[in-house]
Design a protein around this motif. Structure first.
Motif, PDB file in Angstrom:
ATOM      1  N   UNK A  25       0.850  -1.188   0.000  1.00  0.00           N
ATOM      2  CA  UNK A  25       0.000   0.000   0.000  1.00  0.00           C
ATOM      3  C   UNK A  25       0.889   1.242   0.000  1.00  0.00           C
ATOM      4  N   UNK A  26       0.418   2.377  -0.567  1.00  0.00           N
ATOM      5  CA  UNK A  26      -0.865   2.547  -1.252  1.00  0.00           C
ATOM      6  C   UNK A  26      -0.822   1.940  -2.661  1.00  0.00           C
ATOM      7  N   UNK A  27      -1.983   1.567  -3.160  1.00  0.00           N
ATOM      8  CA  UNK A  27      -2.052   0.965  -4.489  1.00  0.00           C
ATOM      9  C   UNK A  27      -3.477   1.002  -5.017  1.00  0.00           C
ATOM     10  N   UNK A  28      -3.603   0.809  -6.323  1.00  0.00           N
ATOM     11  CA  UNK A  28      -4.883   0.561  -6.975  1.00  0.00           C
ATOM     12  C   UNK A  28      -4.840  -0.867  -7.468  1.00  0.00           C
ATOM     13  N   UNK A  29      -5.719  -1.687  -6.927  1.00  0.00           N
ATOM     14  CA  UNK A  29      -5.751  -3.090  -7.306  1.00  0.00           C
ATOM     15  C   UNK A  29      -7.099  -3.420  -7.930  1.00  0.00           C
ATOM     16  N   UNK A  30      -7.064  -4.166  -9.026  1.00  0.00           N
ATOM     17  CA  UNK A  30      -8.272  -4.580  -9.738  1.00  0.00           C
ATOM     18  C   UNK A  30      -8.368  -6.094  -9.681  1.00  0.00           C
ATOM     19  N   UNK A  31      -9.545  -6.579  -9.304  1.00  0.00           N
ATOM     20  CA  UNK A  31      -9.781  -8.018  -9.221  1.00  0.00           C
ATOM     21  C   UNK A  31     -10.901  -8.379 -10.196  1.00  0.00           C
ATOM     22  N   UNK A  32     -10.571  -9.196 -11.172  1.00  0.00           N
ATOM     23  CA  UNK A  32     -11.517  -9.560 -12.233  1.00  0.00           C
ATOM     24  C   UNK A  32     -11.939 -11.015 -12.098  1.00  0.00           C
ATOM     25  N   UNK A  33     -13.230 -11.269 -12.264  1.00  0.00           N
ATOM     26  CA  UNK A  33     -13.700 -12.645 -12.202  1.00  0.00           C
ATOM     27  C   UNK A  33     -15.194 -12.741 -12.401  1.00  0.00           C
ATOM     28  N   UNK A  34     -15.631 -13.881 -12.868  1.00  0.00           N
ATOM     29  CA  UNK A  34     -17.059 -14.142 -13.036  1.00  0.00           C
ATOM     30  C   UNK A  34     -17.721 -14.266 -11.663  1.00  0.00           C
ATOM     31  N   UNK A  35     -19.048 -14.273 -11.653  1.00  0.00           N
ATOM     32  CA  UNK A  35     -19.784 -14.529 -10.415  1.00  0.00           C
ATOM     33  C   UNK A  35     -19.385 -15.906  -9.873  1.00  0.00           C
ATOM     34  N   UNK A  36     -19.172 -15.985  -8.572  1.00  0.00           N
ATOM     35  CA  UNK A  36     -18.873 -17.264  -7.946  1.00  0.00           C
ATOM     36  C   UNK A  36     -17.418 -17.670  -7.956  1.00  0.00           C
ATOM     37  N   UNK A  37     -16.526 -16.753  -8.369  1.00  0.00           N
ATOM     38  CA  UNK A  37     -15.103 -17.099  -8.405  1.00  0.00           C
ATOM     39  C   UNK A  37     -14.364 -16.659  -7.143  1.00  0.00           C
ATOM     40  N   UNK A  38     -15.072 -16.059  -6.196  1.00  0.00           N
ATOM     41  CA  UNK A  38     -14.456 -15.705  -4.926  1.00  0.00           C
ATOM     42  C   UNK A  38     -13.982 -14.273  -4.808  1.00  0.00           C
ATOM     43  N   UNK A  39     -14.415 -13.395  -5.713  1.00  0.00           N
ATOM     44  CA  UNK A  39     -13.956 -11.999  -5.683  1.00  0.00           C
ATOM     45  C   UNK A  39     -14.285 -11.316  -4.368  1.00  0.00           C
ATOM     46  N   UNK A  40     -15.545 -11.429  -3.936  1.00  0.00           N
ATOM     47  CA  UNK A  40     -15.969 -10.715  -2.741  1.00  0.00           C
ATOM     48  C   UNK A  40     -15.239 -11.204  -1.499  1.00  0.00           C
ATOM     49  N   UNK A  41     -15.080 -12.518  -1.357  1.00  0.00           N
ATOM     50  CA  UNK A  41     -14.394 -13.052  -0.176  1.00  0.00           C
ATOM     51  C   UNK A  41     -12.924 -12.651  -0.194  1.00  0.00           C
ATOM     52  N   UNK A  42     -12.285 -12.647  -1.366  1.00  0.00           N
ATOM     53  CA  UNK A  42     -10.891 -12.215  -1.451  1.00  0.00           C
ATOM     54  C   UNK A  42     -10.767 -10.750  -1.040  1.00  0.00           C
ATOM     55  N   UNK A  43     -11.682  -9.919  -1.531  1.00  0.00           N
ATOM     56  CA  UNK A  43     -11.678  -8.510  -1.135  1.00  0.00           C
ATOM     57  C   UNK A  43     -11.883  -8.374   0.367  1.00  0.00           C
ATOM     58  N   UNK A  44     -12.820  -9.142   0.906  1.00  0.00           N
ATOM     59  CA  UNK A  44     -13.075  -9.085   2.348  1.00  0.00           C
ATOM     60  C   UNK A  44     -11.846  -9.522   3.138  1.00  0.00           C
ATOM     61  N   UNK A  45     -11.076 -10.464   2.594  1.00  0.00           N
ATOM     62  CA  UNK A  45      -9.827 -10.869   3.240  1.00  0.00           C
ATOM     63  C   UNK A  45      -8.859  -9.681   3.297  1.00  0.00           C
ATOM     64  N   UNK A  46      -8.752  -8.949   2.196  1.00  0.00           N
ATOM     65  CA  UNK A  46      -7.884  -7.770   2.159  1.00  0.00           C
ATOM     66  C   UNK A  46      -8.390  -6.677   3.101  1.00  0.00           C
ATOM     67  N   UNK A  47      -9.706  -6.516   3.162  1.00  0.00           N
ATOM     68  CA  UNK A  47     -10.295  -5.527   4.074  1.00  0.00           C
ATOM     69  C   UNK A  47      -9.979  -5.889   5.520  1.00  0.00           C
ATOM     70  N   UNK A  48     -10.143  -7.159   5.840  1.00  0.00           N
ATOM     71  CA  UNK A  48      -9.864  -7.642   7.200  1.00  0.00           C
ATOM     72  C   UNK A  48      -8.409  -7.395   7.575  1.00  0.00           C
ATOM     73  N   UNK A  49      -7.510  -7.706   6.665  1.00  0.00           N
ATOM     74  CA  UNK A  49      -6.098  -7.481   6.918  1.00  0.00           C
ATOM     75  C   UNK A  49      -5.779  -6.012   7.093  1.00  0.00           C
ATOM     76  N   UNK A  50      -6.397  -5.158   6.276  1.00  0.00           N
ATOM     77  CA  UNK A  50      -6.175  -3.711   6.371  1.00  0.00           C
ATOM     78  C   UNK A  50      -6.637  -3.191   7.725  1.00  0.00           C
ATOM     79  N   UNK A  51      -7.800  -3.632   8.178  1.00  0.00           N
ATOM     80  CA  UNK A  51      -8.318  -3.201   9.481  1.00  0.00           C
ATOM     81  C   UNK A  51      -7.394  -3.647  10.605  1.00  0.00           C
ATOM     82  N   UNK A  52      -6.928  -4.891  10.545  1.00  0.00           N
ATOM     83  CA  UNK A  52      -6.024  -5.398  11.577  1.00  0.00           C
ATOM     84  C   UNK A  52      -4.685  -4.669  11.554  1.00  0.00           C
ATOM     85  N   UNK A  53      -4.335  -4.088  10.403  1.00  0.00           N
ATOM     86  CA  UNK A  53      -3.088  -3.342  10.267  1.00  0.00           C
ATOM     87  C   UNK A  53      -3.249  -1.874  10.647  1.00  0.00           C
ATOM     88  N   UNK A  54      -4.451  -1.501  11.114  1.00  0.00           N
ATOM     89  CA  UNK A  54      -4.680  -0.141  11.569  1.00  0.00           C
ATOM     90  C   UNK A  54      -5.197   0.815  10.521  1.00  0.00           C
TER      91      UNK A  54
END
Length: 237
Positions: A25-54
């Protein structure tokens, strides 16, 4: 002025190792994928990590309600309730009650989102839009290009952005421009391996990682722990 990147944890030790230390970070990251490929959960993983990192995070979801999004994160083991209560995590949904989505709705929401990003620049460190493809429906090409220019300027000011898109969800010129200006670009697909349907993340680029990293990562979604990496040797069993 060129900002120096730093690494933050994704909140998943195995994923951190695969990324040679974490997410830059900082960065612009783009995640591409069809429905059901795990985009939202991967993003939520990054969000969770960001929150834990302050970091302070804003999420714009087009897929569910605010309550639904929080429940999704809690449901896969991302304990973010304290962050949400304290205001370090803010979730806004485009699923507005009693608002009928017409051609101008996306255009108006894109403009509102851009105004919000600028006006609240001092209140967040990471801004997530899931899904950008849906948010821009009905918007003019020049409005989308202007939005992405604003995003790039905010990244240069030290803010991080994560945008998810669907294949074919963007006009070709915008799609190519987005790929060009992104610091990180990941493609997600489903793949059957050893009789199991797994998620495969192909990292096309990721600037700011100090050493080499695994550019192909196979994972599954564990209802209790979120993302669970699957070694290639096991995925073939």
């Amino acid at each position: 002025m060129v900002l120096e990147t730093k690494l933050i944890s994704t909140g998943n030790e195995e994923l951190d190792l695969k990324l040679a230390g974490g997410l830059p970070v900082p960065l612009l990251i783009v995640i591409e994928g069809e429905h059901g490929t795990g985009k939202t959960v991967l993003v939520q993983q990054f969000v969770y990590g960001a929150l834990k990192s302050g970091l302070r995070v804003v999420v714009i979801t087009t897929e569910t309600t605010t309550v639904g999004y929080i429940r999704q994160m809690l449901g896969v083991g991302f304990n973010i309730l304290d962050y949400f209560i304290k205001g370090d995590l803010k979730v806004y949904s485009t699923r507005l009650p009693r608002v009928r989505w017409v051609e101008s709705t996306g255009r108006d929401l894109l403009a509102l989102t851009q105004d919000h990003m600028i006006a609240k620049i001092d209140t967040y460190d990471m801004y997530v839009i899931d899904s950008f493809s849906i948010l821009i429906r009905g918007s003019k090409t020049e409005d989308i290009a202007n939005f992405l220019t604003t995003v790039r300027k905010l990244v240069d000011k030290g803010k991080s952005f994560i945008l998810t898109i669907h294949p074919g969800g963007l006009e070709e010129t915008i799609y190519l421009n987005l790929k060009a200006i992104a610091d990180g670009y990941m493609e997600l697909k489903n793949a059957e391996m050893g009789g199991r349907v797994l998620k495969v993340m192909n990292i096309i680029k990721l600037k700011g990682v100090p050493t080499t990293f695994d550019n192909v990562i196979t994972f599954d979604i564990d209802p209790a722990f979120g993302i669970k990496l699957v070694p290639m040797a096991l995925s073939k069993v």
